[in-house]
Structures are given as C-alpha cells and as structure tokens.
Enzyme design. Structure first.
Site, short mmCIF file in Angstrom:
data_model
loop_
_atom_site.label_atom_id
_atom_site.label_comp_id
_atom_site.label_asym_id
_atom_site.label_seq_id
_atom_site.Cartn_x
_atom_site.Cartn_y
_atom_site.Cartn_z
CE LYS A 116 -3.20 -2.91 -0.36
NZ LYS A 116 -3.69 -2.96 -1.56
CD GLU A 200 -4.21 6.44 3.75
OE1 GLU A 200 -5.59 6.85 3.80
OE2 GLU A 200 -3.81 5.73 2.86
CG HIS A 235 -13.62 -3.54 5.58
ND1 HIS A 235 -13.54 -2.40 5.44
CD2 HIS A 235 -13.35 -4.10 7.06
CE1 HIS A 235 -12.97 -1.74 6.50
NE2 HIS A 235 -12.88 -2.60 7.46
NE ARG A 291 -11.01 -8.62 -6.44
CZ ARG A 291 -10.69 -7.58 -5.40
NH1 ARG A 291 -9.39 -7.51 -5.31
NH2 ARG A 291 -11.71 -6.77 -4.91
C1 MV4 Z 1 -9.78 5.08 4.98
C2 MV4 Z 1 -10.93 5.45 5.34
C3 MV4 Z 1 -10.91 6.70 5.78
N1 MV4 Z 1 -10.16 7.53 5.69
N2 MV4 Z 1 -8.81 5.97 4.66
C4 MV4 Z 1 -11.11 0.44 4.84
C5 MV4 Z 1 -10.48 -0.78 3.81
C6 MV4 Z 1 -9.13 -0.20 3.35
N3 MV4 Z 1 -9.27 -0.77 1.97
C7 MV4 Z 1 -9.41 1.23 3.24
N4 MV4 Z 1 -10.58 1.46 4.20
C8 MV4 Z 1 -10.70 2.96 4.57
N5 MV4 Z 1 -9.69 3.89 4.49
C9 MV4 Z 1 -9.06 7.08 5.26
N6 MV4 Z 1 -7.85 8.07 5.16
C10 MV4 Z 1 -12.22 4.75 5.61
C11 MV4 Z 1 -11.91 3.36 5.01
C12 MV4 Z 1 -13.13 2.49 5.33
C13 MV4 Z 1 -13.78 1.99 3.91
C14 MV4 Z 1 -13.21 2.37 2.85
C15 MV4 Z 1 -13.91 1.73 1.72
C16 MV4 Z 1 -15.18 0.99 1.67
C17 MV4 Z 1 -15.75 0.73 2.88
C18 MV4 Z 1 -14.99 1.18 4.25
C19 MV4 Z 1 -15.48 0.89 5.63
C20 MV4 Z 1 -14.66 1.20 6.56
C21 MV4 Z 1 -13.76 2.14 6.28
#
Ligand code: MV4
Length: 501
Positions: A116, A200, A235, A291
């Site tokens: 990442k 972040e 998620h 994917r």
């Molecule tokens: C975040 C965020 C808020 N702020 N990054 C969750 C899994 C990972 N792939 C990234 N995720 C998140 N990153 C920042 N800077 C909130 C999430 C997040 C989220 C993102 C996409 C879809 C569903 C989510 C559920 C909870 C938190």
C-alpha cells in the site's frame, strides 16, 4: 484467441467466466473440491478436475495442483476470478513461469499494488490524488506522533502490507496514538506477517467510488465509468450501482483520467479497478484491485461491454477495438449480493441445502448465480449465492426493477440477505442517493426483522377484518388475492414456508 482456459475458482464467478469463454469458443476447464463435484461451474465447463477436499487451503488455494492440471490437460491460460489466488503475485509469477497465460495484469503489477505504501508512492508520482499522509511506513511511536501533527488529527493508522481494513486504527489525538500504534502493528503482523504501518488523514464519512479500467498489451488504457459501492458492512459490499448518484460528467472525467494515469503508471494489462474515497467533492486514491471484481456486471450493463470477453481478448494479445470517446454509458444498473446470511441476526452465516430456487427474470433483470436447487451451502466458502442485477433507463427504474426482482426471488432451505436488500430499495436515503460507507450503521432499522409498529397495526386490522369476513361469508377468505402461482391469499403467502420475506 486463446484455445482453452482453466478457471481457478468456484461459484458464480467461475460460472460467469465459463459463460464468457464459451461464447468466444474457448474450451473451458473447471477445477473443483470434493463437495463441489456437482456444482454449477463443474456442470457448465467442458471438462472438470478434482483438486482436493473441501477446505480451500487443500483445493482452490493449491496453486501447485492447479498449474499441474493446466499442464496435464493442455489448458493454455488460467483465469483466477476474484478471491482465492487472484491477487497472489507469487501465483501469477508461477503461472507465467510455467509458460501459461495469466488472465490478469503481470505479477509485478500485482505485487506493487499489494504494497500500500508503494502504491501511494507510485500514484503520487503519476499525479493521482492520494489521501494526505505518509508514503513510507513510520518507524516508531515518536515518528508517528510527529507525522500526525503534520497531517492533522484525526489520523488513520494503516498496515503497509495490508488492505481490507485489517490493522486499521483511527486516532483522535496524540494521547490515543501510542496504544493505537501498538494495536495496529500487532494486527498487521498477525494478518500480513509484516508489522509496517503508516498514517493518513482520516475521512469520517466518505463514499466508496471506484473506476473500472481496461488495458491491453499495446499500451492502450480506457476507463469504463464508476461504481458507487458505499453500502457495505464490515468491508463486505452489499449493494453496488453505476453510475454513482453524485458523480457529474466533470467529476467522472477527472476520476476517470486519474484512474487511467494510475493504470498507465504500472503498465496495466487487463481489467482492473481503481478505488477512491469521495468526500465533500474531493476524491482520493485508496487502492488498486488487480482483478475482475464481484460488482463488474453493473459496469457491463451500462457500457454494453463484456468484461470477461475483453479479459480473454487482451490476454490473447488483441488490442482494444475502441477508444475512450467510444465508451458511452447508458441508463443505470444496481447489484444486490445475495448471500447465505441472516441479515436480522448479525448477518450470521446460514448453512443447509437449497431446497427450492425460483429465480427472477423479465425486463432489465440479470442473475449471476453459482447455485442450483439441491445445492449444499457450507461454511467452507464465502457466502455469496449469486448476484441480482437490474438495469433501467434511469436510477428509479433500476430500483423499481430490483424491488420487483427481489419479490420474485425465492431461495428455500437457507436464510438469505434478500429481505435486507428489499428493505434498502424502499429506504429514503437510498432512494435519494444519500450514501456513505456508514450507510448500514446509520440505518439500524434495516437490520430489524421484527415488524414495525405500523406493520403490526396493519396486521392486527387485517386479522380483525378477516374474522368478520369469515363470519359473514366463509367463501370470501378462500378467494386469494392475486398470487397466480399458488392461489394463496397474500396473508397465506406471508406465512408459507417458502416465503422468506
Ligand atoms: C480510509 C477510510 C477513511 N479515511 N482511509 C477500509 C479498507 C481499506 N481498503 C481502506 N479503508 C478505509 N480507508 C482514510 N484515510 C475509511 C476506510 C473504510 C472503508 C473504505 C472503503 C469501503 C468501506 C470502508 C469501511 C470502513 C472504512
């Protein structure tokens, strides 16, 4: 075109890939675990080979056995689907080294997007907006505290090796940071075998919007518009749609060109997804998924393109036959993931034999399924039974069609998420397109299977009326009220064992 493809997956995605390949005259080879010997993907492939017992670790994750089958039966290519081995760079490399064609981006692309912080560095260099924060792992609590001041609280600690939300910790102020840092490191080590974490800025109520991209081996990359995937729980996405209710043509152009730059920066080949967080009109790169995704059908319905067919053509070395300006989006599509989970009891996984299956059809309805009546649902695999996808001239028509299709769907023998989805289709914020990744937590009533006060009032009134009708005219209560299939009245239908509404 390829002559043959081995599908290293099961369930609905294996069926979807086999369908795409068959249309192009490509010979299909399925692999299966012992309990899947009669599964739809086995029945629909030209050939099928058992690769081990039920446990994924002994079957669908056995890359060595899968490559051996491909060699033994002369399959030219391997399509990994999603999940299982799809984003294991080491498996993609082994496939390449075995002289087989990997249906996906090169193993080097998978590896660099799996890291990442490396992904953030490469996106930053390519001019793709990233969430403000670090692009290197942070070395200790002191450095983390210092970095957090620069970023500004609240901050989010994330696993560098990670993804999927594991090792993620929100931090509201410096007092919370040391504890959260230890916890994030521990969780990252446990989940990924690597304790590196970075920071972040924390976005508190974003939408999850992603762009579908498609690249060929000749350096062409196009984007196919966005998917709004904000409705999720822990998620796991529950509902996806295209286009997003909030993306204007200008934003689509900006996000689309950013996604194309992202793909070009890693010489992307095949179908991929660039995920963004969207908040207050700004979008930020989150991750690149190397994917085909579960929710690809909504993009297929609005673009009229067959993404599996394009994956196969691109893997054969064909160039894209169209350019960005030829991509036209038409109407609106919605997908509901129908899982064997009980939405009214914490999405508890449900097991058993699917003893009855009525699938919806009719205008604008598509079912991408991986089950049949008699199918055993176990805890060995993910709970996705199939995807219900509708397409309409606009969002309203797609929603009405989804509501109608969910009413037609009958899955007997296991609990499913369908009643939750049906509730979403009637819910005001969903209907208004007012979404965020917090949608489900902000709508606890959707997880409450008990009848509402209003519904109880209607039930009590109906019961009273039925009593009076029965007293005055015994015939009247047996007439039925418009269910052509069963001749049952609506209240009889409501208590019928097949009814899961
Ligand atoms: C975040 C965020 C808020 N702020 N990054 C969750 C899994 C990972 N792939 C990234 N995720 C998140 N990153 C920042 N800077 C909130 C999430 C997040 C989220 C993102 C996409 C879809 C569903 C989510 C559920 C909870 C938190």
């Amino acid at each position: 075109m390829l002559s043959s493809v081995l599908v290293a997956n099961r369930g609905e995605i294996a069926v979807r890939i086999i369908r795409g390949a068959r249309e192009l005259g490509v010979r299909t080879v399925a692999v299966y675990s012992e309990p899947d010997r009669l599964a739809p993907h086995v029945m629909e492939a030209d050939e099928a080979y058992c690769i081990g017992p039920a446990a994924s670790s002994e079957s669908y994750l056995r890359g060595d056995r899968i490559i051996q089958v491909a060699r033994d039966v002369g399959a030219e290519a391997i399509h990994p689907g999603y999940g299982f081995l799809a984003e294991r760079a080491s498996f993609a490399r082994e496939v390449e080294e075995a002289g087989l064609i990997w249906i996906g981006p090169r193993s080097g692309t998978i590896a660099s997007m799996g890291d990442k912080t490396e992904a953030r560095q490469r996106m930053k260099a390519a001019g793709v907006p990233i969430v403000p924060g670090l692009v290197e792992p942070v070395v200790g609590v002191e450095a983390a505290l210092e970095a957090a001041v620069g970023i500004g609280y609240p901050v989010l600690l994330k696993a560098a090796a990670g993804g999927g939300g594991k090792g993620m910790r929100a931090v509201n102020g410096p007092d919370e940071l040391p504890r959260a840092f230890e916890a994030a490191q521990r969780e990252a080590l446990g989940a990924f075998g690597d304790d590196a974490v970075y920071l972040e800025r924390y976005l508190d109520r974003p939408r999850h919007i992603e762009i579908q991209i498609l690249g060929d081996t000749h350096g062409n990359v196009v984007h196919l518009g966005e998917r709004e995937c904000s409705i999720q729980r822990r998620h796991q996405k529950l509902v996806e749609e295209s286009p997003s209710p909030v993306i204007t043509p200008e934003l689509r152009h900006a996000m689309g060109t950013a996604a194309v730059r992202a793909a070009q920066a890693v010489d992307y080949v095949g179908a991929g997804t660039v995920e963004f967080l969207f908040q207050d009109g700004d979008f930020f790169f989150l991750e690149m998924n190397t994917r085909l995704q579960v929710e690809h059908p909504v993009t297929e319905l609005v673009t009229g393109l067959d993404l599996v067919a394009w994956q196969l053509r691109v893997a054969s070395g064909e160039a894209l036959s169209f350019e960005q300006e030829d991509v036209a989006l038409s109407g609106h599509a919605i997908e509901c993931r129908i899982t064997s989970e009980d939405p009214f009891h914490g999405f508890l996984p449900s097991t058993g034999v699917v003893d009855h299956l009525d699938l919806p059809a009719g205008p604008g309805v598509r079912w991408d399924g991986g089950i049949h009546a008699g199918f055993p649902v176990s805890l060995h695999y993910d709970p996705l039974l199939g995807k219900l996808i509708t397409h309409g001239k606009d969002r309203g028509e797609a929603i009405r069609r989804m509501a109608r299709a969910l009413d037609e769907l009958v899955v007997g023998g296991v609990e499913t998420s369908a009643a939750f989805h049906r509730g979403v289709m009637d819910e005001e914020d969903f209907r208004g397109g007012n979404l965020s990744i917090r949608y489900v937590e902000e709508h606890p009533e959707l997880l409450d299977g008990a009848p509402s006060r209003e519904e109880l009032r209607v039930i009590a009134l109906t019961a009273t009326l039925l009593e009076r009708l029965r007293a005055s005219s015994p015939q009247a209560t047996r007439m039925g009220t418009g269910d052509g299939r069963t001749g049952l009245s609506s209240w009889q239908r409501a208590v019928h064992p097949w009814s899961r509404r």
